[in-house]
Write an enzyme that holds these catalytic residues in place. Sequence first.
Site, PDB file in Angstrom:
ATOM      1  N   ASN A   9       0.869  -1.179   0.000  1.00  0.00           N
ATOM      2  CA  ASN A   9       0.000   0.000   0.000  1.00  0.00           C
ATOM      3  C   ASN A   9       0.907   1.230   0.000  1.00  0.00           C
ATOM      4  O   ASN A   9       1.473   1.593   1.019  1.00  0.00           O
ATOM      5  CB  ASN A   9      -0.896  -0.018   1.250  1.00  0.00           C
ATOM      6  CG  ASN A   9      -1.745   1.231   1.347  1.00  0.00           C
ATOM      7  OD1 ASN A   9      -1.905   1.955   0.365  1.00  0.00           O
ATOM      8  ND2 ASN A   9      -2.289   1.490   2.523  1.00  0.00           N
ATOM      9  N   TRP A  10       1.015   1.851  -1.175  1.00  0.00           N
ATOM     10  CA  TRP A  10       1.946   2.980  -1.303  1.00  0.00           C
ATOM     11  C   TRP A  10       1.335   4.303  -0.842  1.00  0.00           C
ATOM     12  O   TRP A  10       2.017   5.328  -0.855  1.00  0.00           O
ATOM     13  CB  TRP A  10       2.445   3.069  -2.749  1.00  0.00           C
ATOM     14  CG  TRP A  10       3.481   2.040  -3.049  1.00  0.00           C
ATOM     15  CD1 TRP A  10       4.060   1.180  -2.153  1.00  0.00           C
ATOM     16  CD2 TRP A  10       4.087   1.754  -4.316  1.00  0.00           C
ATOM     17  NE1 TRP A  10       4.979   0.373  -2.785  1.00  0.00           N
ATOM     18  CE2 TRP A  10       5.019   0.706  -4.117  1.00  0.00           C
ATOM     19  CE3 TRP A  10       3.929   2.266  -5.601  1.00  0.00           C
ATOM     20  CZ2 TRP A  10       5.787   0.183  -5.151  1.00  0.00           C
ATOM     21  CZ3 TRP A  10       4.697   1.736  -6.635  1.00  0.00           C
ATOM     22  CH2 TRP A  10       5.616   0.712  -6.407  1.00  0.00           C
ATOM     23  N   LYS A  11       0.070   4.300  -0.498  1.00  0.00           N
ATOM     24  CA  LYS A  11      -0.592   5.519   0.007  1.00  0.00           C
ATOM     25  C   LYS A  11      -0.304   6.688  -0.942  1.00  0.00           C
ATOM     26  O   LYS A  11      -0.227   6.488  -2.147  1.00  0.00           O
ATOM     27  CB  LYS A  11      -0.136   5.809   1.443  1.00  0.00           C
ATOM     28  CG  LYS A  11      -0.133   4.554   2.319  1.00  0.00           C
ATOM     29  CD  LYS A  11       0.114   4.845   3.764  1.00  0.00           C
ATOM     30  CE  LYS A  11       0.281   3.532   4.510  1.00  0.00           C
ATOM     31  NZ  LYS A  11       0.145   3.660   5.939  1.00  0.00           N
ATOM     32  N   HIS A  98      -9.650   1.012   4.948  1.00  0.00           N
ATOM     33  CA  HIS A  98      -8.371   1.364   5.592  1.00  0.00           C
ATOM     34  C   HIS A  98      -8.610   2.437   6.662  1.00  0.00           C
ATOM     35  O   HIS A  98      -9.370   3.372   6.443  1.00  0.00           O
ATOM     36  CB  HIS A  98      -7.379   1.861   4.536  1.00  0.00           C
ATOM     37  CG  HIS A  98      -5.975   1.869   5.047  1.00  0.00           C
ATOM     38  ND1 HIS A  98      -5.524   2.838   5.917  1.00  0.00           N
ATOM     39  CD2 HIS A  98      -4.940   1.020   4.848  1.00  0.00           C
ATOM     40  CE1 HIS A  98      -4.257   2.581   6.223  1.00  0.00           C
ATOM     41  NE2 HIS A  98      -3.878   1.482   5.580  1.00  0.00           N
ATOM     42  N   GLU A 100      -6.868   4.861   7.643  1.00  0.00           N
ATOM     43  CA  GLU A 100      -6.536   6.246   7.261  1.00  0.00           C
ATOM     44  C   GLU A 100      -7.715   6.901   6.544  1.00  0.00           C
ATOM     45  O   GLU A 100      -7.920   8.105   6.659  1.00  0.00           O
ATOM     46  CB  GLU A 100      -5.275   6.265   6.379  1.00  0.00           C
ATOM     47  CG  GLU A 100      -4.030   6.012   7.223  1.00  0.00           C
ATOM     48  CD  GLU A 100      -2.824   5.533   6.442  1.00  0.00           C
ATOM     49  OE1 GLU A 100      -2.848   5.561   5.200  1.00  0.00           O
ATOM     50  OE2 GLU A 100      -1.855   5.117   7.094  1.00  0.00           O
ATOM     51  N   GLU A 170      -5.716  -4.957  10.605  1.00  0.00           N
ATOM     52  CA  GLU A 170      -4.742  -3.887  10.788  1.00  0.00           C
ATOM     53  C   GLU A 170      -5.054  -3.117  12.071  1.00  0.00           C
ATOM     54  O   GLU A 170      -5.888  -2.190  12.053  1.00  0.00           O
ATOM     55  CB  GLU A 170      -4.808  -2.917   9.617  1.00  0.00           C
ATOM     56  CG  GLU A 170      -4.446  -3.537   8.288  1.00  0.00           C
ATOM     57  CD  GLU A 170      -3.837  -2.484   7.377  1.00  0.00           C
ATOM     58  OE1 GLU A 170      -2.678  -2.670   6.981  1.00  0.00           O
ATOM     59  OE2 GLU A 170      -4.493  -1.480   7.099  1.00  0.00           O
ATOM     60  N   GLY A 176       1.934   2.413  10.630  1.00  0.00           N
ATOM     61  CA  GLY A 176       2.884   3.519  10.470  1.00  0.00           C
ATOM     62  C   GLY A 176       3.530   3.978  11.765  1.00  0.00           C
ATOM     63  O   GLY A 176       4.141   5.047  11.814  1.00  0.00           O
ATOM     64  N   SER A 216       3.039  -2.005  10.514  1.00  0.00           N
ATOM     65  CA  SER A 216       4.492  -1.946  10.744  1.00  0.00           C
ATOM     66  C   SER A 216       5.211  -3.272  10.503  1.00  0.00           C
ATOM     67  O   SER A 216       6.190  -3.587  11.195  1.00  0.00           O
ATOM     68  CB  SER A 216       4.793  -1.410  12.145  1.00  0.00           C
ATOM     69  OG  SER A 216       4.307  -0.091  12.274  1.00  0.00           O
ATOM     70  N   GLY A 237       2.794  -1.076   4.365  1.00  0.00           N
ATOM     71  CA  GLY A 237       2.883   0.337   4.000  1.00  0.00           C
ATOM     72  C   GLY A 237       4.337   0.744   3.819  1.00  0.00           C
ATOM     73  O   GLY A 237       4.957   0.463   2.782  1.00  0.00           O
TER      74      GLY A 237
HETATM   75  C1  PEP Z   1      -0.943   0.183   5.913  1.00  0.00           C
HETATM   76  O1  PEP Z   1      -0.931   1.305   5.446  1.00  0.00           O
HETATM   77  O2  PEP Z   1      -1.891  -0.568   5.670  1.00  0.00           O
HETATM   78  C2  PEP Z   1       0.165  -0.238   6.766  1.00  0.00           C
HETATM   79  C3  PEP Z   1       0.094  -1.411   7.318  1.00  0.00           C
HETATM   80  O3  PEP Z   1       1.201   0.646   6.910  1.00  0.00           O
HETATM   81  P1  PEP Z   1       2.586   0.366   7.686  1.00  0.00           P
HETATM   82  O4  PEP Z   1       3.130  -0.948   7.154  1.00  0.00           O
HETATM   83  O5  PEP Z   1       3.461   1.508   7.336  1.00  0.00           O
HETATM   84  O6  PEP Z   1       2.278   0.258   9.128  1.00  0.00           O
END
Ligand code: PEP
Length: 252
Positions: A9-11, A98, A100, A170, A176, A216, A237
């Site tokens: 997931n490059w956001k 998600h 976010e 998640e 993050g 993470s 992410g």
């Molecule tokens: C995500 O955005 O779904 C995610 C898991 O991000 P990160 O790996 O940076 O925690």
Amino acid sequence: MREKILIANWKMNYDFYETTSFIRNLLKVLFDKKINHNKKIIIAPSFPFLHISNQISQGTTLSIASQNIHQKNKGAYTGEVSAEMLKSIGIKKVLLGHSERKIHFFENNCILLKKIKIALKYNFHIIFCVGETITDRKKNIHFSVVKNQLKDTVFHCSLDEMNYFSIAYEPVWAIGTGLTASPKEAQDMHKFIRLLFMEQYGKKVSDKISILYGGSVNDINAKEIFSQEDIDGGLIGNSSLDMNKFLKIIKS
Ligand code: PEP
């Protein structure tokens, strides 16, 4: 046998050049070096680069997902992108739910259910995210929070529609932040989610549905997390933006 899946997931990261060169390099490394792995790899770049990313990946095992869709098909929704538009450029997968999007764009279960329905109408494969906040976990209500998230959204769908879903657990506090659920905490929640699918749709669905962990995950902790019985891969992410780390996660 459940499908093992890894989603990057490059956001809102990477411009045109960074996106296309990363995908080209990834394909080169994966196929030229014949990297041994058992996972389906999916990249979710930003909207403007979905088309080119999909073209670059044509004929390979890499696939491309959208990070979002709008809940309506067309109309006066300035700035939004519909499932029908994405379908017309060959996109067949979408991330929904998600945290976010819930935090910054106020998506709630009611909106998410509409997004699910429109995505299913266009035969998208949906990677649906669920997870509790740190307050929920401290109050020890994380299992019921996740149960309610599913009950109000995915569980409104039919048995046949379950073929179009993967779930990503998640924990919001792990996204993050550099904090991860311990392998046991993650496994306990994944087992619980699988049980919910068993109760709702029966053994065939619960045995088949892929449940991914996100929060993470990095090149150091991926192996132990992915080795848990009910964890079928990850939603990554930050670490998916670094080619070396991402390749190590693929090999985990
Ligand atoms: C995500 O955005 O779904 C995610 C898991 O991000 P990160 O790996 O940076 O925690």
